[in-house]
Design a protein around this motif. Sequence first.
Motif, PDB file in Angstrom:
ATOM      1  N   ASN A 254       0.828  -1.205   0.000  1.00 14.17           N
ATOM      2  CA  ASN A 254       0.000   0.000   0.000  1.00 14.17           C
ATOM      3  C   ASN A 254       0.863   1.256   0.000  1.00 14.17           C
ATOM      4  O   ASN A 254       0.532   2.243  -0.641  1.00 14.17           O
ATOM      5  N   ASP A 255       1.967   1.219   0.734  1.00  8.92           N
ATOM      6  CA  ASP A 255       2.823   2.412   0.836  1.00  8.92           C
ATOM      7  C   ASP A 255       3.358   2.811  -0.528  1.00  8.92           C
ATOM      8  O   ASP A 255       3.361   3.980  -0.894  1.00  8.92           O
ATOM      9  N   HIS A 256       3.821   1.828  -1.262  1.00  9.95           N
ATOM     10  CA  HIS A 256       4.359   2.133  -2.583  1.00  9.95           C
ATOM     11  C   HIS A 256       3.267   2.594  -3.537  1.00  9.95           C
ATOM     12  O   HIS A 256       3.489   3.453  -4.388  1.00  9.95           O
ATOM     13  N   PHE A 257       2.091   2.001  -3.391  1.00 11.34           N
ATOM     14  CA  PHE A 257       0.970   2.420  -4.247  1.00 11.34           C
ATOM     15  C   PHE A 257       0.669   3.894  -3.990  1.00 11.34           C
ATOM     16  O   PHE A 257       0.534   4.684  -4.923  1.00 11.34           O
ATOM     17  N   LEU A 258       0.628   4.250  -2.727  1.00  4.50           N
ATOM     18  CA  LEU A 258       0.339   5.646  -2.376  1.00  4.50           C
ATOM     19  C   LEU A 258       1.453   6.560  -2.895  1.00  4.50           C
ATOM     20  O   LEU A 258       1.178   7.616  -3.470  1.00  4.50           O
ATOM     21  N   ALA A 259       2.689   6.124  -2.735  1.00  5.70           N
ATOM     22  CA  ALA A 259       3.814   6.942  -3.220  1.00  5.70           C
ATOM     23  C   ALA A 259       3.700   7.137  -4.730  1.00  5.70           C
ATOM     24  O   ALA A 259       3.934   8.233  -5.253  1.00  5.70           O
ATOM     25  N   MET A 260       3.310   6.089  -5.422  1.00  2.88           N
ATOM     26  CA  MET A 260       3.144   6.190  -6.875  1.00  2.88           C
ATOM     27  C   MET A 260       2.049   7.201  -7.208  1.00  2.88           C
ATOM     28  O   MET A 260       2.194   8.034  -8.102  1.00  2.88           O
ATOM     29  N   LEU A 261       0.958   7.159  -6.443  1.00  2.75           N
ATOM     30  CA  LEU A 261      -0.157   8.072  -6.726  1.00  2.75           C
ATOM     31  C   LEU A 261       0.180   9.520  -6.411  1.00  2.75           C
ATOM     32  O   LEU A 261      -0.269  10.436  -7.087  1.00  2.75           O
ATOM     33  N   ASP A 271      -1.244  12.964  -7.859  1.00  2.00           N
ATOM     34  CA  ASP A 271      -0.527  13.693  -8.900  1.00  2.00           C
ATOM     35  C   ASP A 271      -0.718  12.966 -10.234  1.00  2.00           C
ATOM     36  O   ASP A 271      -0.103  11.928 -10.485  1.00  2.00           O
ATOM     37  N   LEU A 272      -1.584  13.545 -11.062  1.00  4.82           N
ATOM     38  CA  LEU A 272      -1.908  12.870 -12.317  1.00  4.82           C
ATOM     39  C   LEU A 272      -0.935  13.206 -13.444  1.00  4.82           C
ATOM     40  O   LEU A 272      -1.110  12.772 -14.573  1.00  4.82           O
ATOM     41  N   SER A 273       0.075  14.009 -13.130  1.00  3.90           N
ATOM     42  CA  SER A 273       1.002  14.365 -14.191  1.00  3.90           C
ATOM     43  C   SER A 273       2.002  13.243 -14.439  1.00  3.90           C
ATOM     44  O   SER A 273       2.776  13.281 -15.372  1.00  3.90           O
ATOM     45  N   ARG A 274       1.952  12.242 -13.602  1.00  9.06           N
ATOM     46  CA  ARG A 274       2.952  11.177 -13.751  1.00  9.06           C
ATOM     47  C   ARG A 274       2.376  10.002 -14.530  1.00  9.06           C
ATOM     48  O   ARG A 274       1.209   9.659 -14.381  1.00  9.06           O
ATOM     49  N   LEU A 276       2.599   6.623 -14.736  1.00  5.15           N
ATOM     50  CA  LEU A 276       1.969   5.414 -14.194  1.00  5.15           C
ATOM     51  C   LEU A 276       0.666   5.761 -13.501  1.00  5.15           C
ATOM     52  O   LEU A 276      -0.366   5.134 -13.728  1.00  5.15           O
ATOM     53  N   ALA A 277       0.702   6.805 -12.678  1.00  6.43           N
ATOM     54  CA  ALA A 277      -0.511   7.199 -11.967  1.00  6.43           C
ATOM     55  C   ALA A 277      -1.599   7.537 -12.973  1.00  6.43           C
ATOM     56  O   ALA A 277      -2.730   7.084 -12.860  1.00  6.43           O
ATOM     57  N   PHE A 278      -1.246   8.304 -14.001  1.00  3.12           N
ATOM     58  CA  PHE A 278      -2.275   8.703 -14.952  1.00  3.12           C
ATOM     59  C   PHE A 278      -2.831   7.506 -15.708  1.00  3.12           C
ATOM     60  O   PHE A 278      -4.042   7.357 -15.873  1.00  3.12           O
ATOM     61  N   ARG A 279      -1.942   6.646 -16.140  1.00  3.11           N
ATOM     62  CA  ARG A 279      -2.393   5.465 -16.890  1.00  3.11           C
ATOM     63  C   ARG A 279      -3.355   4.633 -16.059  1.00  3.11           C
ATOM     64  O   ARG A 279      -4.408   4.209 -16.508  1.00  3.11           O
ATOM     65  N   ILE A 280      -2.952   4.399 -14.820  1.00  2.00           N
ATOM     66  CA  ILE A 280      -3.773   3.551 -13.962  1.00  2.00           C
ATOM     67  C   ILE A 280      -5.095   4.240 -13.622  1.00  2.00           C
ATOM     68  O   ILE A 280      -6.157   3.641 -13.698  1.00  2.00           O
TER      69      ILE A 280
END
Length: 397
Positions: A254-261, A271-274, A276-280
Amino acid sequence: RAVLDFEFKAPEWFEGEVWESQDPADIRDVLLLNNVSTIGMKQRPLLRSSQNISPDQLDAGVCMSDDSSSSFKAACLPSFLIIGAMKAGTGELAAWLEQSPLLRRYTNFANPNWHGEAHYFDYIRPGLIPLLFKRIDDVRARPKYESKDQLRTTHSFDKTPNYLLATEAQLEMMHRLLPSVRMIATLRNPTDRAFSQYQQECRQGFVLIGKSPAVKGRVVFARRPDWALHTAQRLGLANVSKEDFETATFPCSNDHFLAMLMGNGTGPDIDLSRSLAFRIISTGYYREQLDRVLALYPRKQLHVLLHEAFMHNPIAEMEKIEDFLGVPRMPYANMTRITDSGFIALKNVRSKADKLRYEKLSPSTREKLDRLYRPHNQGLLDFFDKEQLRKAWHISL
Ligand SMILES: Nc1ncnc2c1ncn2[C@@H]1O[C@H](COP(=O)(O)OS(=O)(=O)O)[C@@H](OP(=O)(O)O)[C@H]1O
């Protein structure tokens, strides 16, 4: 123009009776007795591979025979498509449909032995039409048909979840080639779907975690390690090398998922500018995706269901799908088992729900994602009742 074995006519969807059967073997007999084909075509066009074929002759379910073969061999365009959403149980749905002796699923273009996804329409490829036909009359391409009787009674379908993410241009190409195609979209709570996709990327080794001080806490997506570098450089992290990252191992936390988001974690919002986050995240913007499909296709050619409703009562959802496609009912009640995790699955199919699971999504991340998705989910009220959505997805609308 191609010589047609049957009178060529754009397929019309069959709106006649639905046959009930207790035994799968009966279904074929019923169809043969009634001398009709399924999925709506009263007459199924058969083109010949040696003729020039124009795109106007194509449509869902149109077949082509291979003239270079001494015995009868034909392949057909899909009669219907499972278009998505990715990670919303599309594999399971395809497996249930495939139990019908009338339905055959596509293999992959690149590798006909891979029982997977055809990916016809999620690329704009130069010369797609010649490619389609190169493949359709390719004897290795499956599903192939070896008698005209099979053509009359059996249909092919493709499950490629990327179709729901297709651009307008891609959909226009699909519409040009398959104007009558029927489509099924299964939607999963987008928050759960996002976490599930993240776990898939992680399982496939595409999630990299920053380990050196310069990139500590960063989570980046990379199909190849050197891509991580590009990503890191785009984020303004100069002087990093691939040694600064390590590949995350499944199950991802979960921690990494949150960091990714959260990107660099400085703001309160995702942060949707990234990439992976945007794709997902954007894969869960279902309303926009359905609107793109419905800009070209009539509503009656699209069936939308909720993955959670399918999980809860697959037989009831399959009956709706069978009615939508106009195929006879399968005796699914005799074909199911309960998985270790308590889901209803097919006896003879390994369900994805059987496999090792990951930890639950943390309530605080869920809340963030639910908030982000709320306006998109509200857009689905044209497809589902409020109560239905709330019950299936445990969300406020
Ligand atoms: N019967 C049943 N019950 C519960 N959950 C089920 C069921 N069938 C499929 N699933 C879950 O659906 C997820 C896979 O979806 P897809 O087949 O669409 O994946 S893919 O896009 O083709 O990769 C995958 O989700 P995750 O477990 O989150 O990975 C499956 O577990």
